[in-house]
Design an enzyme around this catalytic site. Structure first.
Site, PDB file in Angstrom:
ATOM      1  N   GLY A 355       0.567  -0.357   0.156  1.00 21.58           N
ATOM      2  CA  GLY A 355       0.029   0.017   0.005  1.00 21.58           C
ATOM      3  C   GLY A 355       0.990   0.797  -0.021  1.00 21.58           C
ATOM      4  N   THR A 356       1.966   2.129  -0.851  1.00 27.92           N
ATOM      5  CA  THR A 356       3.202   2.981  -1.707  1.00 27.92           C
ATOM      6  C   THR A 356       2.786   4.535  -1.701  1.00 27.92           C
ATOM      7  OG1 THR A 356       4.104   0.969  -2.481  1.00 27.92           O
ATOM      8  CG2 THR A 356       5.019   2.926  -3.240  1.00 27.92           C
ATOM      9  N   ILE A 357       4.021   5.173  -1.468  1.00 25.36           N
ATOM     10  CA  ILE A 357       3.702   6.451  -1.785  1.00 25.36           C
ATOM     11  C   ILE A 357       4.987   6.939  -2.722  1.00 25.36           C
ATOM     12  CG2 ILE A 357       2.284   7.464   0.238  1.00 25.36           C
ATOM     13  CD1 ILE A 357       5.513   8.777  -0.259  1.00 25.36           C
ATOM     14  N   SER A 374       7.325   2.777   0.734  1.00 22.31           N
ATOM     15  CA  SER A 374       6.372   1.759   0.750  1.00 22.31           C
ATOM     16  C   SER A 374       6.431   0.700   2.023  1.00 22.31           C
ATOM     17  CB  SER A 374       6.202   1.031  -0.598  1.00 22.31           C
ATOM     18  OG  SER A 374       5.185   0.038  -0.460  1.00 22.31           O
ATOM     19  N   ARG A 533      -5.439   9.436  -6.564  1.00 25.42           N
ATOM     20  CA  ARG A 533      -5.518   9.952  -5.040  1.00 25.42           C
ATOM     21  C   ARG A 533      -5.749  11.156  -4.736  1.00 25.42           C
ATOM     22  NH1 ARG A 533      -1.596   5.166  -3.870  1.00 25.42           N
ATOM     23  NH2 ARG A 533      -0.608   6.033  -1.978  1.00 25.42           N
TER      24      ARG A 533
END
Length: 540
Positions: A355, A356-357, A374, A533
């Protein structure tokens, strides 16, 4: 609390944000934290660190203080790569997992301490700050400390993932998870205040000790004690042994541009393989939203994944080299396997002959940073140390337990990773820092957006907004609901097994893009942020 319907809305049209200094993230507070560093005299690296630390708090369903990270940056003169993914605990072997969980298991667990490798994100902040930062680490972490203490209001997309995680039994039962992330016995509501006092404490100690507390001091000792108490193998020695690695990015030329990725253990090479295959086709002569262009891209991506999943592992343990996988003759042969008239299932090939930014920042002096961190699967392992606001990734689940696999688990070895920052240059000069989030969607998103910008001259925001497809396995393809109906039907007629997905966030990632507009010395940028997002670009 006001009871709005946070899901009801209408299609919106974004335009790129232009500025001399830019920070683009999937949350406004992250972008604002980065821009604050630039206003204080810092550079793009300081901005990226501040944004990354803030994102570890405001999007905990994707990343945290216990994440891994990678970075590609242009320092004004050349490109640098940083691999801050951690290795396996010294006790981890196939025999360790067989004795503990029984024979026949193909991978380590998805949750719990036996899915946790050494977390590298904090180490990446320290390494970047020491080598390229203009401000101190204390300065860079100050915005995140304020956010942790004062709190933030839970945003819509993050809240949706948070609420979904609260229903996952094997996640919620992990030690410390509910105490840290479900203190009210539930996920926060949209707009509800979230505070993380433990994270503020951790960030202060990390800043004051230059990261030593995390890998050698009191936070490291707390992690090791927690692991020992809950059946884990991670020790202080494992944490002490960690060092982020400066690496030379790998690259492939595409239509006169050079696309750069971090070398394995990550999957960035998949995007390069796919683009190398596509370079053999005249995509510019095709409709960018039509059947033929999408079919060629899907088939190229399938070929790329077949080789990536078979051959990519920790670089020191690979049996083939990135150079062999990216060899022009090898990719030309792969292109010949694509049949324009039908979808196929491709097997891995052997390239051996014999679930990564995500966030990105750029400053008016020409420094550009492409950064990704992440947990792997949403909240990661589920293991949390609430007193430190610390949640830990589950990258260990990326290992295999089959000794025949190049990605078999071993002490200190890095697992196969999904997170990949990207960078684009031309004629030795920087063009764009970019990235896309979301598991195996990342190289697919890199390829699809680059094709739109380079082959079809779509601006970064248009390329970001355009409908995407996602290859899963076999012939299985997901597409966004905004894709043309006739294109979906045409792809199905070629044999692709098409599923139209309404929830684009869950399946198609999200991206951030900064394209350099100015000449050297007169820097200016166009920034794109993804509507999938709460994407946001802060500029000045």
């Amino acid at each position: 609390m006001t009871r709005f319907d946070w899901t009801a809305g209408y299609p919106s049209r974004r335009v790129p944000a232009f500025g001399r200094n830019v920070v683009s993230t999937s949350h406004p507070l992250g972008a604002q934290a980065g821009l604050r560093m630039l206003h204080q005299g810092g550079n793009a690296v300081d901005a990226a660190i501040a944004a990354a630390a803030a994102m570890a708090l405001v999007e905990p369903c994707s990343n945290g203080l216990g994440s891994d990270a990678y970075c590609i940056l242009w320092d004004g003169e050349k490109l640098h790569g940083l691999n801050a993914s951690g290795g396996a605990p010294a006790a981890w072997t196939p025999d360790y997992f067989a004795k503990k969980y029984g024979e026949g298991r193909s991978r380590p667990p998805m949750r719990g301490w036996d899915s946790v490798t050494v977390p590298g994100a904090v180490g990446s902040w320290v390494a970047l700050s020491e080598r390229f930062g203009r401000l101190s680490l204390c300065d860079a972490l100050a915005p995140a400390i304020e956010i942790a203490e004062r709190g933030y209001l839970a945003p819509t997309v993050v809240q949706q993932k948070w609420a979904a995680a609260a229903e996952v039994r094997d996640l919620v039962r992990q030690p410390g998870f509910s105490e840290l992330f479900l203190p009210r016995g539930r996920a926060p509501e949209v707009g509800e205040l979230v505070t993380l006092k433990g994270a503020a404490r951790a960030l202060r100690v990390i800043a004051e000790t230059g990261g030593d507390a995390f890998y050698r001091g009191e936070i490291a000792e707390a992690m090791a004690a927690h692991a020992a108490a809950h059946g884990g193998a991670l020790t202080v020695k494992d944490l002490e042994a960690f060092q982020p690695e400066w690496v030379e990015p790998i690259s492939k030329t595409y239509r006169g541009y050079v696309v750069h990725e971090i070398p394995p253990n990550g999957q960035g090479i998949a995007a390069l393989i796919a683009l190398g295959i596509l370079s053999r086709f005249d995509l510019a002569g095709l409709d960018p939203d039509g059947v033929e262009a999408n079919h060629l891209q899907i088939e190229a991506m399938k070929l790329a994944f077949a080789d990536t999943y078979a051959h990519v592992a920790d670089l020191a343990h690979m049996r083939v080299t990135p150079e062999q996988l990216l060899d022009d003759a090898y990719l030309a042969e792969a292109a010949k396997l694509i049949d324009p008239s039908r979808a196929q299932v491709f097997a891995a090939r052997n390239p051996v002959r014999g679930g990564t930014i995500y966030l990105t920042a750029a400053d008016e002096n020409g420094m550009m940073v492409s950064f990704i961190q992440s947990n792997f699967m949403g909240f990661g392992s589920g293991v949390c140390l609430p007193e430190w606001g610390l949640s830990l990734q589950n990258r260990g689940h990326g290992f295999h337990l089959d000794p025949a696999s190049p990605n078999v688990v071993a002490p200190g070895k890095r697992p196969f990773q999904t997170i990949i920052p990207g960078f684009l240059t031309r004629d030795g000069q920087p063009v764009m820092s970019f990235g896309v989030m979301g598991g195996n969607m990342q190289p697919q998103g890199h390829m699809q957006t680059l094709v739109r910008m380079i082959d079809y001259a779509q601006n970064p925001q248009a390329a970001c907004d355009a409908p995407r497809w996602r290859f899963n396995a076999g012939l299985d393809i997901n597409v966004e609901a905004t894709m043309r109906r006739e294109t979906v039907e045409g792809l199905a007629a070629l044999g692709h097994e098409m599923s139209v997905i309404e929830d684009s966030y869950q399946d198609f990632g999200a991206g951030q893009f900064i394209w350099r507009m100015g000449d050297p010395g007169v820097e200016g940028y166009a920034a794109a942020s993804d509507p999938r997002r709460d994407g946001y670009a802060a500029v000045s």
